[in-house]
Every structure is written in C-alpha cells, then in structure tokens.
Design an enzyme around this catalytic site. Structure first.
Site, short mmCIF file in Angstrom:
data_model
loop_
_atom_site.label_atom_id
_atom_site.label_comp_id
_atom_site.label_asym_id
_atom_site.label_seq_id
_atom_site.Cartn_x
_atom_site.Cartn_y
_atom_site.Cartn_z
N ARG A 236 -3.84 -3.60 0.16
CA ARG A 236 -4.93 -4.49 -0.19
C ARG A 236 -4.37 -5.98 0.06
NH1 ARG A 236 -7.86 -0.81 -0.44
NH2 ARG A 236 -9.22 -0.29 -2.14
N GLU A 265 -11.18 -10.86 2.44
CA GLU A 265 -11.98 -10.28 3.29
C GLU A 265 -13.45 -10.08 3.21
OE1 GLU A 265 -9.53 -6.75 3.25
OE2 GLU A 265 -11.31 -5.55 2.33
N HIS A 297 -10.27 -3.63 7.79
CA HIS A 297 -10.16 -2.67 6.72
C HIS A 297 -10.81 -1.28 7.25
CE1 HIS A 297 -10.06 -2.31 2.19
NE2 HIS A 297 -9.65 -1.16 2.78
P1 NAD Z 1 -1.37 6.58 -4.79
O1 NAD Z 1 -2.02 6.25 -6.16
O2 NAD Z 1 -1.28 7.87 -4.44
O3 NAD Z 1 0.15 5.78 -4.82
C1 NAD Z 1 0.50 4.65 -4.95
C2 NAD Z 1 1.95 4.43 -5.34
O4 NAD Z 1 2.05 3.19 -5.66
C3 NAD Z 1 2.29 5.26 -6.35
O5 NAD Z 1 3.27 6.24 -6.07
C4 NAD Z 1 2.63 4.21 -7.67
O6 NAD Z 1 3.56 4.70 -8.62
C5 NAD Z 1 3.14 3.26 -6.93
N1 NAD Z 1 3.08 1.88 -7.31
C6 NAD Z 1 2.22 1.51 -8.36
N2 NAD Z 1 2.57 0.22 -8.63
C7 NAD Z 1 3.58 -0.03 -8.18
C8 NAD Z 1 4.38 -1.45 -7.81
N3 NAD Z 1 4.31 -2.26 -8.92
N4 NAD Z 1 5.46 -1.25 -7.13
C9 NAD Z 1 5.68 -0.14 -6.19
N5 NAD Z 1 5.04 0.60 -6.25
C10 NAD Z 1 3.88 1.15 -7.31
O7 NAD Z 1 -2.36 5.75 -3.91
P2 NAD Z 1 -2.48 6.08 -2.30
O8 NAD Z 1 -3.61 7.09 -2.16
O9 NAD Z 1 -1.35 6.34 -1.47
O10 NAD Z 1 -3.18 4.53 -1.73
C11 NAD Z 1 -2.42 3.39 -1.83
C12 NAD Z 1 -3.13 2.06 -1.80
O11 NAD Z 1 -3.52 2.18 -0.39
C13 NAD Z 1 -4.46 2.26 -2.47
O12 NAD Z 1 -4.20 1.83 -3.84
C14 NAD Z 1 -5.55 1.30 -1.76
O13 NAD Z 1 -5.26 -0.10 -2.04
C15 NAD Z 1 -4.88 1.31 -0.38
N6 NAD Z 1 -5.62 1.94 0.55
C16 NAD Z 1 -6.20 1.29 1.64
C17 NAD Z 1 -6.87 1.90 2.63
C18 NAD Z 1 -7.33 1.06 3.84
O14 NAD Z 1 -8.48 1.82 4.36
N7 NAD Z 1 -6.86 0.39 4.37
C19 NAD Z 1 -7.61 3.04 2.40
C20 NAD Z 1 -7.21 3.94 1.19
C21 NAD Z 1 -6.16 3.25 0.13
#
Ligand code: NAD
Length: 335
Positions: A236, A265, A297
């Site tokens: 993000r 964005e 994005h």
């Molecule tokens: P997920 O919930 O499976 O994994 C997120 C991980 O981050 C978890 O393991 C959690 O413990 C960890 N986490 C939480 N707080 C933290 C912190 N303070 N420091 C370090 N780690 C921390 O989520 P995901 O499916 O792997 O997605 C991750 C992120 O990717 C989403 O939250 C979203 O913002 C982003 N995303 C972006 C796109 C895109 O098109 N660019 C698409 C999907 C997701």
C-alpha cells in the site's frame, strides 16, 4: 428475489468479469465509475450491498449514509481494508473482503518490477525504438546470490519468497507473527527490521497498511539501508513516506524504486489523466527519475485473479443474504 448490488469503481474490464461470473449468481448489478466516498454515496440508494475497491473512502459519514439508505453489506473486492473505518462500522454494517485471489499475480508483478529495474528494460525499450543500441548506463547485477528482505510473510510474501528462491537469492524475512514452520521448511531466516535494512540489496513490502506500518519506510529507516538499495512496494502507498523516498533517490542512497502503489493514488490511479495537468508535485518528481518504475496498482490484474475476485465477492454477498456463516468478514478487533 434478486439482491441489488451497486458496484463502484467499475471499469469496462470489471463489468465484463462481474457480468460473466454473475450469470451463476443472478444479482441485480448497477455499475458506477466513481470510487465510493462522501460525494457520491447517494448512488448506493436502493442497493442491498455495495461492492467497492482499493480507492474507496468509507469513513463514518459514508457508513452512516449507507445504513440510513438500507444498505446492509460492504463487499470489498480486494484484500486490504485500510480504506474502510472498520471500528466505526462494527455493529452497524457488515464488511467482507477477498482475502486471497492470486498471490501469484502480485508476486509475479513484484518480480517484474525488480527485473525491469535491475536490467533497465523500460529504458532499453525506448532506446532501441530510437535506433540507439548503446548499452551505456544499463549494467545490471546478478540477482543470484544477492540478499532480499521480505517484510510481511503472509500469502503474498510467502509466494514472493518462493519465486525469489528460484533465482538463488538469500532471503531475510520480517513479520509481526513469524511462521517458523515455513522458515524451517524453506530454509529462510526471520530477523529484525534493522537487520533487513542493514543487509538487503533488495527490500520488498508485503505487510498490510496499519497504524504500525504507516511510513515504515521513511528517512530514518532509509538511512539504515545499504547504499543503492532497491525498494519495491506492491503493498500500500502509505507504507512509504514518498518525500523521504525522493530524498533517498536524489542522494542515491536508494538506487531503484519499483512502486505499484502511491500514497495519494486515489486521485489518479485507474484513470486516464493524460489530458490534464499533473498538479501533484510529489508524483511528478517521482516520475522524473529513470530508476523509478511506477505502475498503477495493477499487480492483481491477471485473468485468474479477476475471476477469483468476482467469484469470492459474489459468494460473500450470497452467504450474507442467505444467513450463512460469512467466512471473509472483516471483524473489528479492539486493541
Ligand atoms: P496476509 O494477511 O496474508 O499477510 C500479511 C502479513 O503481514 C501477515 O503475515 C501479517 O502477520 C504481516 N504483518 C501484519 N502487520 C505487520 C507489521 N506491522 N510488520 C510486519 N508484518 C506485518 O496478506 P497478503 O494477501 O499477503 O497481502 C499483503 C498486502 O498486500 C495486503 O494487505 C494489501 O495491502 C497488499 N496487496 C496489494 C495488491 C496489489 O494489487 N498491489 C493486491 C493484493 C494485496
């Protein structure tokens, strides 16, 4: 009775996919091009559910309006939910999301940004079209044997690790909740953020945007990184303090930035602004560096992911109105 779903932020490709998948579900869909916020919430009048995307802004005002109009469900068609005031929604309106649709889509885009930046493919594309076949300035480095720091090892972070291990990179990982079984099985090391900053040639962000992670990458953390570090953000926008990143790029502390997200964005991404003047000076400066690649994005944007997004969104809505257990509910957790 067909439930009415107001789909916001609807682009032609959303309409195509949602209409096709809806043949199975039979909802009455209305499509709106706006992303839901205070200025257009009235468009949801008469709907049973709203379907929203990453740049909606669902604050207390919008939630109150939705409830007053009889909307019963907010269905996010994305994984992140930082754009909905979950604390305020609690007890007023249910919120669901699509926690998983293709971690491969995001991981593969992450790799595309890394390789493109390293080997300057974006510059070579332009250069050869101008009959300039010089290699000056294009020297890259072998990814093999380099160290990558992966911050956030959930579904996407783990898939990224698998992909980068395929290149022979050393992996350092950080997560608030480390998965030690995964680390052991995949021969990777969990470490502190400071260790990641000090030792990584490439740093890639896959944690959610929360109060704790907002501006994780800032002047202070950048100062701890290796000179010439490559920063990749497909998480993000607000994980990175953009002005501090720009300072890092100017001083060459940061050697490359691959960004699929940007903190402001919402005003631009997914829109064709080519006929207007770019008034965001920070974005303009970012786009002036030839060692920055900014994509709009789009990491999620594969056929497979779009189909899964529509399917899970409709299943969430269907389960909610059928009174079934809603497995993808976003539940507010008071600290
Ligand atoms: P997920 O919930 O499976 O994994 C997120 C991980 O981050 C978890 O393991 C959690 O413990 C960890 N986490 C939480 N707080 C933290 C912190 N303070 N420091 C370090 N780690 C921390 O989520 P995901 O499916 O792997 O997605 C991750 C992120 O990717 C989403 O939250 C979203 O913002 C982003 N995303 C972006 C796109 C895109 O098109 N660019 C698409 C999907 C997701």
């Amino acid at each position: 009775m067909a439930y009415k779903v107001a789909v916001f932020d609807a682009k032609p490709y959303d309409k195509d996919t949602f209409n096709k998948v809806n043949e199975v579900y039979g909802f009455e869909l209305s499509f709106f091009k706006e992303h839901l916020d205070r200025s257009n919430v009235v468009l949801a009048g008469g709907a049973d559910a709203v379907c929203i995307f990453v740049n909606a802004n669902v604050d207390a005002y919008v939630i109150d309006k939705l409830c007053a109009m009889g909307v019963k469900l907010i269905a996010l068609r994305c994984a992140g939910f930082n754009n909905v005031d979950i604390a305020y929604a609690a007890g007023k309106i249910k919120v669901v999301r699509v926690p998983e649709y293709s971690s491969h889509a995001i991981a593969e885009h992450t790799l595309a940004l890394m390789l493109c930046l390293n080997r300057k493919v974006h510059r070579a594309f332009i250069r050869t079209r101008d009959w300039n076949f010089s290699l000056n300035g294009f020297m890259g480095f072998d990814m093999y044997g380099k160290t990558v720091g992966v911050i956030g090892t959930g579904k996407i972070g783990k898939t990224v690790i698998g992909v980068l291990k395929g290149l022979g990179m050393n992996i350092l990982a950080y997560d608030l909740y480390p998965d030690h079984a995964f680390a052991e099985k995949n021969d990777i090391k969990y470490t502190s953020l400071d260790e990641i900053y000090a030792n990584s040639d490439v740093i890639t962000l896959h944690c959610p945007l929360t109060k704790e992670t907002e501006y994780l990458i800032c002047e202070e953390s950048i100062a701890k990184m290796k000179d010439g570090v490559m920063l990749i953000n497909t998480g993000r926008g607000k994980l990175i303090h953009t002005k501090h990143l720009i300072e890092g790029l100017i001083s060459q502390k940061v050697g490359y930035a691959g960004l699929d997200v940007y903190e402001e964005e919402g005003a631009y991404f997914y829109e064709d602004c080519s006929d207007s003047v770019l008034t965001d000076d920070v974005l303009a400066r970012l786009l002036s560096f030839n060692n920055v690649i900014l994509t709009s994005h789009q990491a999620f944007f594969t056929q497979e992911a779009m189909g899964n997004i529509a399917d899970t969104t409709f299943e969430n809505i269907s389960d909610f109105f059928a009174g079934k257990e809603i497995k993808n509910e976003v539940v507010y957790q008071a600290k």
